[in-house]
Design an enzyme around this catalytic site. Structure first.
Site, PDB file in Angstrom:
ATOM      1  CG  HIS A  60      87.447  24.576 137.082  1.00 59.28           C
ATOM      2  ND1 HIS A  60      86.725  25.532 136.421  1.00 59.28           N
ATOM      3  CD2 HIS A  60      86.815  24.378 138.260  1.00 59.28           C
ATOM      4  CE1 HIS A  60      85.706  25.898 137.175  1.00 59.28           C
ATOM      5  NE2 HIS A  60      85.733  25.213 138.285  1.00 59.28           N
ATOM      6  CE  LYS A  65      73.962  24.121 130.586  1.00 60.30           C
ATOM      7  NZ  LYS A  65      73.557  25.034 129.521  1.00 60.30           N
ATOM      8  CE  LYS A  89      75.746  33.724 136.513  1.00 54.78           C
ATOM      9  NZ  LYS A  89      74.993  34.223 135.351  1.00 54.78           N
ATOM     10  CE  LYS A 101      75.835  34.551 128.095  1.00 57.04           C
ATOM     11  NZ  LYS A 101      74.923  34.279 129.226  1.00 57.04           N
ATOM     12  CB  SER A 358      70.920  24.525 132.683  1.00 57.67           C
ATOM     13  OG  SER A 358      70.256  25.358 131.781  1.00 57.67           O
TER      14      SER A 358
HETATM   15  P1  NAD Z   1      65.390  38.537 127.030  1.00 56.94           P
HETATM   16  O1  NAD Z   1      65.919  38.866 125.700  1.00 56.94           O
HETATM   17  O2  NAD Z   1      64.334  37.499 127.170  1.00 56.94           O
HETATM   18  O3  NAD Z   1      64.850  39.859 127.765  1.00 56.94           O
HETATM   19  C1  NAD Z   1      65.530  41.068 127.837  1.00 56.94           C
HETATM   20  C2  NAD Z   1      64.469  42.166 127.839  1.00 56.94           C
HETATM   21  O4  NAD Z   1      65.070  43.420 128.087  1.00 56.94           O
HETATM   22  C3  NAD Z   1      63.739  42.268 126.489  1.00 56.94           C
HETATM   23  O5  NAD Z   1      62.347  42.251 126.702  1.00 56.94           O
HETATM   24  C4  NAD Z   1      64.216  43.628 125.956  1.00 56.94           C
HETATM   25  O6  NAD Z   1      63.250  44.288 125.163  1.00 56.94           O
HETATM   26  C5  NAD Z   1      64.469  44.393 127.248  1.00 56.94           C
HETATM   27  N1  NAD Z   1      65.343  45.545 127.086  1.00 56.94           N
HETATM   28  C6  NAD Z   1      66.280  45.782 126.132  1.00 56.94           C
HETATM   29  N2  NAD Z   1      66.839  46.986 126.330  1.00 56.94           N
HETATM   30  C7  NAD Z   1      66.242  47.529 127.410  1.00 56.94           C
HETATM   31  C8  NAD Z   1      66.371  48.755 128.107  1.00 56.94           C
HETATM   32  N3  NAD Z   1      67.242  49.691 127.732  1.00 56.94           N
HETATM   33  N4  NAD Z   1      65.591  48.981 129.193  1.00 56.94           N
HETATM   34  C9  NAD Z   1      64.709  48.049 129.608  1.00 56.94           C
HETATM   35  N5  NAD Z   1      64.533  46.873 128.979  1.00 56.94           N
HETATM   36  C10 NAD Z   1      65.289  46.614 127.901  1.00 56.94           C
HETATM   37  O7  NAD Z   1      66.669  38.155 127.922  1.00 56.94           O
HETATM   38  P2  NAD Z   1      66.671  37.386 129.309  1.00 56.94           P
HETATM   39  O8  NAD Z   1      66.931  35.964 129.030  1.00 56.94           O
HETATM   40  O9  NAD Z   1      65.498  37.795 130.104  1.00 56.94           O
HETATM   41  O10 NAD Z   1      68.020  37.969 129.964  1.00 56.94           O
HETATM   42  C11 NAD Z   1      68.049  39.188 130.680  1.00 56.94           C
HETATM   43  C12 NAD Z   1      69.349  39.266 131.477  1.00 56.94           C
HETATM   44  O11 NAD Z   1      69.422  38.142 132.372  1.00 56.94           O
HETATM   45  C13 NAD Z   1      70.628  39.198 130.649  1.00 56.94           C
HETATM   46  O12 NAD Z   1      71.624  39.956 131.289  1.00 56.94           O
HETATM   47  C14 NAD Z   1      70.997  37.729 130.693  1.00 56.94           C
HETATM   48  O13 NAD Z   1      72.365  37.497 130.446  1.00 56.94           O
HETATM   49  C15 NAD Z   1      70.625  37.406 132.133  1.00 56.94           C
HETATM   50  N6  NAD Z   1      70.389  35.986 132.394  1.00 56.94           N
HETATM   51  C16 NAD Z   1      69.438  35.277 131.720  1.00 56.94           C
HETATM   52  C17 NAD Z   1      69.226  33.929 132.025  1.00 56.94           C
HETATM   53  C18 NAD Z   1      68.154  33.116 131.361  1.00 56.94           C
HETATM   54  O14 NAD Z   1      67.896  31.986 131.818  1.00 56.94           O
HETATM   55  N7  NAD Z   1      67.476  33.599 130.346  1.00 56.94           N
HETATM   56  C19 NAD Z   1      70.020  33.314 133.008  1.00 56.94           C
HETATM   57  C20 NAD Z   1      70.966  34.074 133.684  1.00 56.94           C
HETATM   58  C21 NAD Z   1      71.144  35.409 133.367  1.00 56.94           C
END
Ligand code: NAD
Length: 466
Positions: A60, A65, A89, A101, A358
């Site tokens: 839309h 993104k 979001k 995604k 972003s």
């Molecule tokens: P990342 O890969 O940098 O970090 C995820 C961390 O979680 C890793 O250190 C991993 O080892 C740990 N992990 C894995 N399994 C686990 C468990 N069972 N218990 C505890 N820790 C565990 O990813 P991220 O970018 O930090 O993203 C984390 C969440 O945030 C995701 O759901 C992602 O979609 C969401 N998110 C990220 C962003 C971003 O800017 N990076 C933006 C919006 C949403």
């Protein structure tokens, strides 16, 4: 129930409150375009096959993104669910993007850096050639398992394939600064979540309802996940708010210290050792799932989806849950927590800081100028003139250090974080006001805010109202 079904149940609930017609609701919930690719890459003289997806939930507003995830658990359903969360979001925080995604089914830890570069470039080539990566249509960013490094490889690939696109830098966000990235993007999601928590503590009625202690620093906090989001959030909470983070969870267990963990020391240790195990900053327990059940005031899942389900929901002690990760609570667990009076601030608002900054990065890329470049020195000159005038009128002389502290024209980081704070606070007010009106959960209120805005776009385009 799948992740996508979980998300759509939340959508249904708020759409009902808004009297959405069935046809519009079905259109809204459907994925508008989707690509599945199989990428063959020659590594060690053998062809390795990888499967990846890029889902566009809503077109839309373009570009769409959303992050690009590298994980063995990536599949089509989760990719579609995460794409839809991006649509909702972006609408909540008034960012003019549709939702998308992508993901590649891979364990990045099993590959060397040159191998990952070859795999990423092959994956990106497929997506670019099919129109699923472009500054005008579809813009990825880092997510679980990817970082600015992968974004730089994608940018290189795009530039090679589309040398005549003057806006080529806008084909990804979250890229390194020297390639057109923006200062503060890496920590933006964590910083945005800190703003959410600060905003909650400005509302005494919420603190009372959640039975929290008045000051943020008096409450015990637990964070699950010490990756990009978890570690940056912990850093800001610890350094700017004096927060007491008593436990941090990772995939292999959790670190606990009842007096609060020294987060700066933990970040340093983690950077060196790629682990939070075996520090002297508390004790480490090799039982990752137990973390969520520990006694605390605020629980922040910041790792994965579906970690709080009907199986463990009754064991949780937290009074406030901040969904830093996407989809950490299942639909049924969410209902139970709401009935128990636990306040949940939902993912579609909480972790929007990443897409907000972003957006600033993308705007910078397509406008070909960094924020603050034109006005920084002008602002400083004006501040100097005001100080001189006050000195003259009051017959005083402002000392050098005071002048140095005041005289700081806004640079790119100041502007990005100021825009981030403003966006998160305004969005909170919108959700808060709707919650007061409809008397439902924060999640229903957030979806309500989002769906109402999206419907406006569709009706403007000629879809029947309702
Ligand atoms: P990342 O890969 O940098 O970090 C995820 C961390 O979680 C890793 O250190 C991993 O080892 C740990 N992990 C894995 N399994 C686990 C468990 N069972 N218990 C505890 N820790 C565990 O990813 P991220 O970018 O930090 O993203 C984390 C969440 O945030 C995701 O759901 C992602 O979609 C969401 N998110 C990220 C962003 C971003 O800017 N990076 C933006 C919006 C949403």
């Amino acid at each position: 129930m799948s992740f996508k079904e979980n998300v759509n149940l939340h959508v249904d609930k708020s759409a009902k409150l808004l009297n959405f017609s069935n046809d519009l609701l079905e259109h809204l919930k459907s994925i508008h375009s989707l690509i599945k690719v199989n990428v063959g890459v020659v590594l060690n003289e053998k062809i390795h096959n990888f499967t990846g997806w890029r889902a566009v939930h809503s077109e839309h507003i373009l570009p769409s993104k959303g992050g690009l995830r590298y994980s063995e658990t990536v599949d089509q359903d989760d990719t579609e669910a995460l794409a839809s969360l991006m649509t909702y979001k972006c609408a909540i925080v008034n960012i003019p993007f549709g939702g998308a995604k992508g993901g590649l089914k891979i364990n990045p830890k099993n590959y060397t850096m040159p191998e990952l570069r070859a795999i990423t470039k092959a994956f990106a080539t497929k997506l670019i050639n099919k129109g699923f990566i472009s500054p005008a249509l579809n813009v990825p960013a880092p997510d679980v398992g990817t970082s600015e490094r992968e974004m730089e490889w994608i940018l290189d690939t795009y530039k090679t394939l589309k040398p005549d696109d003057i806006n080529y830098r806008g084909c990804v966000t979250g890229k390194p600064l020297h390639r057109g990235g923006i200062t503060g993007r890496t920590e933006a999601t964590g910083r945005g979540i800190e703003e959410v928590i600060r905003e909650i503590f400005r509302h005494k009625d919420i603190i009372k309802e959640a039975r929290l202690k008045n000051e943020l620093k008096e409450n015990k906090i637990i964070i699950q996940g010490f990756g990009n989001v978890g570690s940056n959030l912990a850093k800001h909470l610890y350094n700017r708010d004096n927060a007491k983070i008593i436990a941090i969870g990772e995939h292999d267990g959790y670190l606990f210290n009842k007096d609060g963990i020294d987060i700066n020391a933990l970040i340093e240790f983690n950077q060196k050792n790629k682990s939070i195990n075996s520090t002297k900053l508390g004790y480490f327990k090799n039982n990752p799932s137990e973390l969520l059940e520990l006694n605390c005031d605020i629980l922040i899942p910041a790792a994965l989806e579906n970690v709080i389900t009907i199986d463990n929901v009754d064991k949780l002690k937290a009074k406030l849950i901040i969904e830093a990760a996407n989809g950490p609570i299942s639909f049924k667990a969410d209902k139970k927590l709401y009935e128990k009076g636990v306040i949940i601030i939902p993912d579609i608002y909480v972790n929007a800081g990443g897409v907000v900054v972003s957006y600033f990065e993308w705007v910078k890329d397509i406008s070909h100028i960094r924020f603050g470049r034109v006005e920084k020195r002008f602002q400083e000159q004006k501040i100097q003139e005001i100080i001189d005038l006050i000195d003259k009128k009051t017959e005083t002389k402002t000392d050098f250090n005071t002048i140095k502290n005041i005289m700081h024209g806004a640079d790119e980081e100041d502007l990005a974080f100021s825009g981030l704070e403003d966006t998160m606070r305004n969005a909170f007010t919108e959700i808060y006001n709707v919650k007061k009106k409809i008397k439902k959960s924060y999640r229903e209120s957030a979806y309500y805010v989002s769906l109402k805005k999206i419907r406006n776009f569709y009706t403007e385009e000629g879809f029947p109202k309702r």
